[in-house]
Design a protein around this motif. Structure first.
Motif, mmCIF file in Angstrom:
data_model
loop_
_atom_site.group_PDB
_atom_site.id
_atom_site.type_symbol
_atom_site.label_atom_id
_atom_site.label_comp_id
_atom_site.label_asym_id
_atom_site.label_seq_id
_atom_site.Cartn_x
_atom_site.Cartn_y
_atom_site.Cartn_z
ATOM 1 N N LEU A 1 -14.559 -9.505 -1.617
ATOM 2 C CA LEU A 1 -14.852 -10.871 -2.055
ATOM 3 C C LEU A 1 -14.001 -11.238 -3.271
ATOM 4 O O LEU A 1 -13.522 -12.375 -3.393
ATOM 5 C CB LEU A 1 -16.334 -11.018 -2.389
ATOM 6 N N GLY A 2 -13.812 -10.258 -4.163
ATOM 7 C CA GLY A 2 -13.048 -10.530 -5.372
ATOM 8 C C GLY A 2 -11.584 -10.834 -5.116
ATOM 9 O O GLY A 2 -10.922 -11.456 -5.960
ATOM 10 N N THR A 3 -11.053 -10.439 -3.964
ATOM 11 C CA THR A 3 -9.637 -10.709 -3.663
ATOM 12 C C THR A 3 -9.409 -12.096 -3.077
ATOM 13 O O THR A 3 -8.273 -12.580 -3.041
ATOM 14 C CB THR A 3 -9.096 -9.673 -2.651
ATOM 15 N N LEU A 4 -10.468 -12.741 -2.611
ATOM 16 C CA LEU A 4 -10.298 -13.967 -1.831
ATOM 17 C C LEU A 4 -9.780 -15.175 -2.622
ATOM 18 O O LEU A 4 -9.052 -15.994 -2.045
ATOM 19 C CB LEU A 4 -11.604 -14.316 -1.117
ATOM 20 N N PRO A 5 -10.129 -15.345 -3.900
ATOM 21 C CA PRO A 5 -9.515 -16.482 -4.607
ATOM 22 C C PRO A 5 -7.995 -16.409 -4.639
ATOM 23 O O PRO A 5 -7.320 -17.442 -4.737
ATOM 24 C CB PRO A 5 -10.111 -16.367 -6.023
ATOM 25 N N GLY B 1 -11.165 -29.055 17.309
ATOM 26 C CA GLY B 1 -9.802 -28.835 16.854
ATOM 27 C C GLY B 1 -9.446 -29.557 15.574
ATOM 28 O O GLY B 1 -8.275 -29.610 15.193
ATOM 29 N N THR B 2 -10.442 -30.109 14.876
ATOM 30 C CA THR B 2 -10.180 -30.813 13.618
ATOM 31 C C THR B 2 -9.667 -29.834 12.568
ATOM 32 O O THR B 2 -10.186 -28.728 12.422
ATOM 33 C CB THR B 2 -11.473 -31.473 13.103
ATOM 34 N N VAL B 3 -8.652 -30.248 11.835
ATOM 35 C CA VAL B 3 -8.091 -29.398 10.792
ATOM 36 C C VAL B 3 -8.878 -29.609 9.493
ATOM 37 O O VAL B 3 -9.111 -30.751 9.075
ATOM 38 C CB VAL B 3 -6.597 -29.701 10.573
ATOM 39 N N ARG B 4 -9.282 -28.507 8.873
ATOM 40 C CA ARG B 4 -10.050 -28.553 7.629
ATOM 41 C C ARG B 4 -9.231 -27.962 6.484
ATOM 42 O O ARG B 4 -8.446 -27.033 6.674
ATOM 43 C CB ARG B 4 -11.347 -27.756 7.765
ATOM 44 N N ASP B 5 -9.463 -28.506 5.311
ATOM 45 C CA ASP B 5 -8.855 -28.000 4.085
ATOM 46 C C ASP B 5 -9.899 -27.148 3.367
ATOM 47 O O ASP B 5 -10.952 -27.661 2.980
ATOM 48 C CB ASP B 5 -8.407 -29.174 3.214
ATOM 49 N N VAL B 6 -9.617 -25.868 3.174
ATOM 50 C CA VAL B 6 -10.586 -24.930 2.581
ATOM 51 C C VAL B 6 -10.030 -24.408 1.265
ATOM 52 O O VAL B 6 -8.865 -23.995 1.184
ATOM 53 C CB VAL B 6 -10.871 -23.755 3.531
ATOM 54 N N ARG B 7 -10.872 -24.408 0.254
ATOM 55 C CA ARG B 7 -10.464 -23.910 -1.065
ATOM 56 C C ARG B 7 -11.519 -22.925 -1.564
ATOM 57 O O ARG B 7 -12.724 -23.127 -1.390
ATOM 58 C CB ARG B 7 -10.299 -25.064 -2.051
ATOM 59 N N VAL B 8 -11.031 -21.846 -2.195
ATOM 60 C CA VAL B 8 -11.900 -20.743 -2.625
ATOM 61 C C VAL B 8 -11.629 -20.442 -4.087
ATOM 62 O O VAL B 8 -10.470 -20.203 -4.483
ATOM 63 C CB VAL B 8 -11.642 -19.477 -1.773
ATOM 64 N N GLY C 1 -19.231 -13.549 -6.887
ATOM 65 C CA GLY C 1 -19.568 -14.874 -6.411
ATOM 66 C C GLY C 1 -18.335 -15.703 -6.107
ATOM 67 O O GLY C 1 -17.308 -15.590 -6.791
ATOM 68 N N LEU C 2 -18.429 -16.523 -5.056
ATOM 69 C CA LEU C 2 -17.349 -17.439 -4.678
ATOM 70 C C LEU C 2 -17.921 -18.833 -4.506
ATOM 71 O O LEU C 2 -19.083 -18.995 -4.118
ATOM 72 C CB LEU C 2 -16.705 -17.013 -3.356
ATOM 73 N N ARG C 3 -17.096 -19.830 -4.764
ATOM 74 C CA ARG C 3 -17.415 -21.200 -4.389
ATOM 75 C C ARG C 3 -16.359 -21.658 -3.388
ATOM 76 O O ARG C 3 -15.152 -21.637 -3.677
ATOM 77 C CB ARG C 3 -17.460 -22.129 -5.592
ATOM 78 N N VAL C 4 -16.808 -22.049 -2.222
ATOM 79 C CA VAL C 4 -15.920 -22.444 -1.131
ATOM 80 C C VAL C 4 -16.167 -23.912 -0.821
ATOM 81 O O VAL C 4 -17.315 -24.333 -0.630
ATOM 82 C CB VAL C 4 -16.170 -21.593 0.127
ATOM 83 N N ASP D 1 -21.800 -21.917 -2.130
ATOM 84 C CA ASP D 1 -21.743 -20.747 -3.006
ATOM 85 C C ASP D 1 -22.073 -19.520 -2.164
ATOM 86 O O ASP D 1 -23.084 -19.500 -1.450
ATOM 87 C CB ASP D 1 -22.754 -20.861 -4.146
ATOM 88 N N LEU D 2 -21.222 -18.499 -2.246
ATOM 89 C CA LEU D 2 -21.444 -17.227 -1.566
ATOM 90 C C LEU D 2 -21.545 -16.148 -2.634
ATOM 91 O O LEU D 2 -20.608 -15.942 -3.410
ATOM 92 C CB LEU D 2 -20.285 -16.927 -0.608
#
Length: 271
Positions: A156-160, A174-181, A195-198, A223-224
């Motif tokens: 989890l700590g590597t994902l940002p 098929g909608t394209v989403r913008d995801v930020r972590v 902890g992450l906020r996505v 929040d994860l």
């Protein structure tokens, strides 16, 4: 000429001779014989006495349920859930090109953070809704090996860094989403925590201007969080289409970790 019958040895003497021969044979066999002794039958052990396959003792389901948070912990607006939020399928059921980013989306959708097999199945779960703000919080208590739990926290700590921003494609339309972590600061609870906020929204159009304000449409914020206490862990997701309530996530971590610690203490006292 008649011969007198041969005298028979006394019965006691005959028995003594037999016993002496038997003792001698046993003595010779005890010092080493050419024929090995038969196999010793294995000791039968109860399944309960057999060594475990490497997993630590787990909380009972009653102890795990005692470690859950409740609606009363979060405030008057919270209540037991009435069902899965509609945004779960609309915004989280998606895939991505990078492996870690795709796994993150799978975790957010399935909530199987530590694995999906029987060994990592949650011992207890709670699902709560914020009737006013529209948020939904799912909370789990899991028992597993501390080292394996820590590997998940480290991932989890590597994902940002590895998935700080990426595009995901909805599996249905098929909608394209913008995801930020981004990393989410947490109270200093438990033995280890992450902890992450996505955020998940519509992909911004590439018009060359760089403007993004209001271009993501409806944005989901989740929040994860995971906290390890010994060989047990709590994990939660707190998602909303509105403004995320930081206090709900923080309260869940603080209260939940305290309850898990107490459940573990009582479990050891009962052994």
């Amino acid at each position: 000429m008649q011969h007198a019958p041969a005298a028979r040895p006394p019965l006691g003497a005959a028995l003594a001779a037999v016993l002496a021969l038997t003792a001698a044979a046993c003595a010779v066999g005890g010092r080493g014989t050419e024929h090995p002794a038969g196999p010793v039958p294995p000791t039968v052990r109860s399944p309960a006495a057999l060594p475990s396959p490497g997993l630590p003792p787990v909380l009972t389901r009653g102890q795990a349920r005692a470690a859950l948070i409740t609606a009363a912990d979060l405030g008057e607006a919270w209540e037991p859930t009435r069902g899965a939020a509609t945004w779960r399928d609309d915004l989280l059921k998606a895939t991505a090109g990078r492996t870690d980013c795709r796994r993150l989306l799978d975790v957010l959708y399935t909530e199987d953070l530590f694995g999906a097999d029987a060994a990592t199945a949650p011992r207890a779960t709670a699902a709560l809704d914020d009737a006013e703000g529209g948020a939904q919080l799912h909370y789990r208590v899991t028992s597993y090996r501390a080292a394996d739990l820590d590997r998940t926290l480290a991932w989890l700590g590597t994902l940002p860094d590895t998935c700080g921003r990426f595009e995901a494609r909805a599996t249905a339309r098929g909608t394209v989403r913008d995801v930020r972590v981004t990393a989410l600061p947490l109270p200093g609870a438990g033995d280890a925590r992450r902890g992450l906020r996505v955020t998940v929204g519509d992909a911004a159009p590439d018009d060359g201007t760089g403007a993004e304000a209001g271009s993501r449409g409806e944005v989901l914020t989740v929040d994860l969080v995971a906290v390890r206490v010994g060989d047990d862990a709590i994990s939660l997701t707190n998602g909303t289409l509105g403004e995320p309530a930081d206090d709900a996530t923080r309260t869940s971590v603080e209260v939940g970790t305290g309850r898990l610690t107490e459940a573990r203490r009582q479990g050891r006292a009962q052994v």
